[in-house]
Design a protein around this motif. Structure first.
Motif, short mmCIF file in Angstrom:
data_model
loop_
_atom_site.label_atom_id
_atom_site.label_comp_id
_atom_site.label_asym_id
_atom_site.label_seq_id
_atom_site.Cartn_x
_atom_site.Cartn_y
_atom_site.Cartn_z
N UNK A 199 0.81 -1.21 0.00
CA UNK A 199 0.00 0.00 0.00
C UNK A 199 0.84 1.25 0.00
N UNK A 200 0.15 2.39 0.09
CA UNK A 200 0.80 3.69 0.06
C UNK A 200 0.19 4.59 1.11
N UNK A 201 1.06 5.22 1.90
CA UNK A 201 0.65 6.21 2.89
C UNK A 201 1.29 7.53 2.48
N UNK A 202 0.52 8.62 2.51
CA UNK A 202 1.11 9.92 2.20
C UNK A 202 0.52 10.99 3.11
N UNK A 203 1.33 12.02 3.34
CA UNK A 203 0.90 13.13 4.19
C UNK A 203 1.24 14.45 3.51
N UNK A 250 5.76 -4.04 2.14
CA UNK A 250 5.36 -3.56 0.82
C UNK A 250 4.59 -2.26 0.87
N UNK A 251 4.76 -1.51 1.96
CA UNK A 251 4.04 -0.25 2.15
C UNK A 251 5.00 0.92 1.99
N UNK A 252 4.63 1.86 1.16
CA UNK A 252 5.44 3.06 0.91
C UNK A 252 4.87 4.24 1.68
N UNK A 253 5.75 5.13 2.14
CA UNK A 253 5.33 6.30 2.91
C UNK A 253 6.03 7.53 2.34
N UNK A 254 5.25 8.51 1.91
CA UNK A 254 5.81 9.71 1.30
C UNK A 254 5.04 10.96 1.75
N UNK A 255 5.58 12.11 1.41
CA UNK A 255 4.93 13.38 1.72
C UNK A 255 4.93 14.27 0.49
N UNK A 256 3.92 15.11 0.40
CA UNK A 256 3.88 16.17 -0.60
C UNK A 256 4.07 17.49 0.13
N UNK A 297 -1.92 19.29 -6.65
CA UNK A 297 -1.51 18.46 -5.51
C UNK A 297 -2.24 17.12 -5.58
N UNK A 298 -3.52 17.17 -5.92
CA UNK A 298 -4.32 15.95 -5.99
C UNK A 298 -3.80 14.96 -7.02
N UNK A 299 -3.38 15.45 -8.16
CA UNK A 299 -2.87 14.55 -9.20
C UNK A 299 -1.54 13.90 -8.78
N UNK A 300 -0.73 14.64 -8.04
CA UNK A 300 0.51 14.06 -7.52
C UNK A 300 0.18 12.99 -6.48
N UNK A 301 -0.84 13.25 -5.67
CA UNK A 301 -1.27 12.27 -4.68
C UNK A 301 -1.78 10.99 -5.35
N UNK A 302 -2.51 11.16 -6.45
CA UNK A 302 -3.00 9.98 -7.18
C UNK A 302 -1.83 9.15 -7.69
N UNK A 303 -0.79 9.81 -8.16
CA UNK A 303 0.42 9.11 -8.59
C UNK A 303 1.04 8.34 -7.41
N UNK A 308 2.21 3.24 -10.10
CA UNK A 308 3.20 3.95 -10.90
C UNK A 308 4.33 4.52 -10.04
N UNK A 309 4.09 4.67 -8.76
CA UNK A 309 5.13 5.20 -7.86
C UNK A 309 5.70 4.10 -6.96
N UNK A 310 5.60 2.87 -7.41
CA UNK A 310 5.94 1.72 -6.56
C UNK A 310 7.40 1.68 -6.11
#
Length: 257
Positions: free
Chosen positions: A140-144, A182-188, A226-232, A237-239
């Protein structure tokens, strides 16, 4: 037409306050990519505003969760486990500091104000991630959401900048912890946007005008960008990306002035 980027993905979004929220811009981008969305609201006052927005997205769910309440976080996780089974993404867009701590000098921040900003703006990511990552059984993906005030001293950002620095450090440590699952964590790190929260910063309009004149793109960004970057970041695609702070600020962070 083939499947969209987030088809069959269950994604939790926390932090929508109204239709100008960055979290709402993210929600719209995720919905466009066919994500199944679960929203939360902090209290009854916020619920009345958010409910109308959520109703505009087919199949979206709205649940209560005050991130300062451990029981409510547990109840949220239990609902997700029972009704969704697998969670694929978690968007954290929550921050708060007392208004009096967003003006004057940072050195005058009270102990209580410092702790409150840290708890709501930074620790809440950890508290919720701890409950939801076991549901990300397919990875999965976690972002803040963060801001350049975590990297530089921004006038009137004060204690929030320090809380965002904590948040960014948490992204790196969570990425290290959860990568094995298998979980990714990123920030915008978004440029300033006219949101309800932004107007809590003294002289926000003056700051915005100066930034518009300074950025390489000679503009500020909007919630859709910002939303489109979050969707990525939520998508496969950002795996290969984790532990990153991605600037969506029209290039402001590269400038020297």
């Amino acid at each position: 037409m083939g499947l969209k980027l987030l088809a069959n993905k269950n994604i939790l979004i926390m932090g929508v306050a109204n239709n100008r929220s960055i979290a709402w811009g993210i929600a719209q981008s995720l919905a466009e990519q066919d994500a199944r969305l679960i929203f939360t609201y902090e209290n009854e006052r916020v619920k009345s505003r958010v409910e109308k927005l959520v109703e505009s997205i087919p199949g979206a769910v709205l649940l209560p969760c005050d991130v300062q309440n451990e029981t409510e976080i547990d109840q949220l996780a239990a609902y997700l486990s029972e009704h969704m089974g697998v969670l694929h993404g978690y968007v954290h867009s929550i921050a708060y500091a007392r208004p009096e701590d967003l003006e004057g000098n940072y050195v005058d921040t009270s102990r209580e104000g410092f702790g409150l900003a840290q708890e709501i703006s930074a620790y809440s990511l950890v508290a919720v991630a701890r409950r939801v990552y076991p549901l990300m059984t397919e990875g999965g993906s976690i972002m803040t959401m963060t801001y350049i005030g975590a990297e530089r001293a921004i006038q009137n950002y004060n204690v929030m900048g320090v809380a965002k620095a904590t948040l960014e450090a948490s992204v790196r440590y969570l990425a290290n912890d959860l990568g094995m699952h298998g979980i990714r964590v990123n920030a915008i790190s978004a440029g300033p946007i006219r949101t309800l929260a932004a107007y809590g910063i003294k002289d926000f309009n003056g700051m915005l005008k100066k930034i518009e004149e300074t950025t390489p793109l000679r503009k500020t960004v909007d919630t859709a960008e910002v939303g489109d970057t979050a969707a990525f970041l939520m998508s496969d695609w950002s795996r290969g990306i984790t532990g990153e702070v991605i600037h969506v600020d029209a290039g402001y962070h590269i400038t020297g002035m």
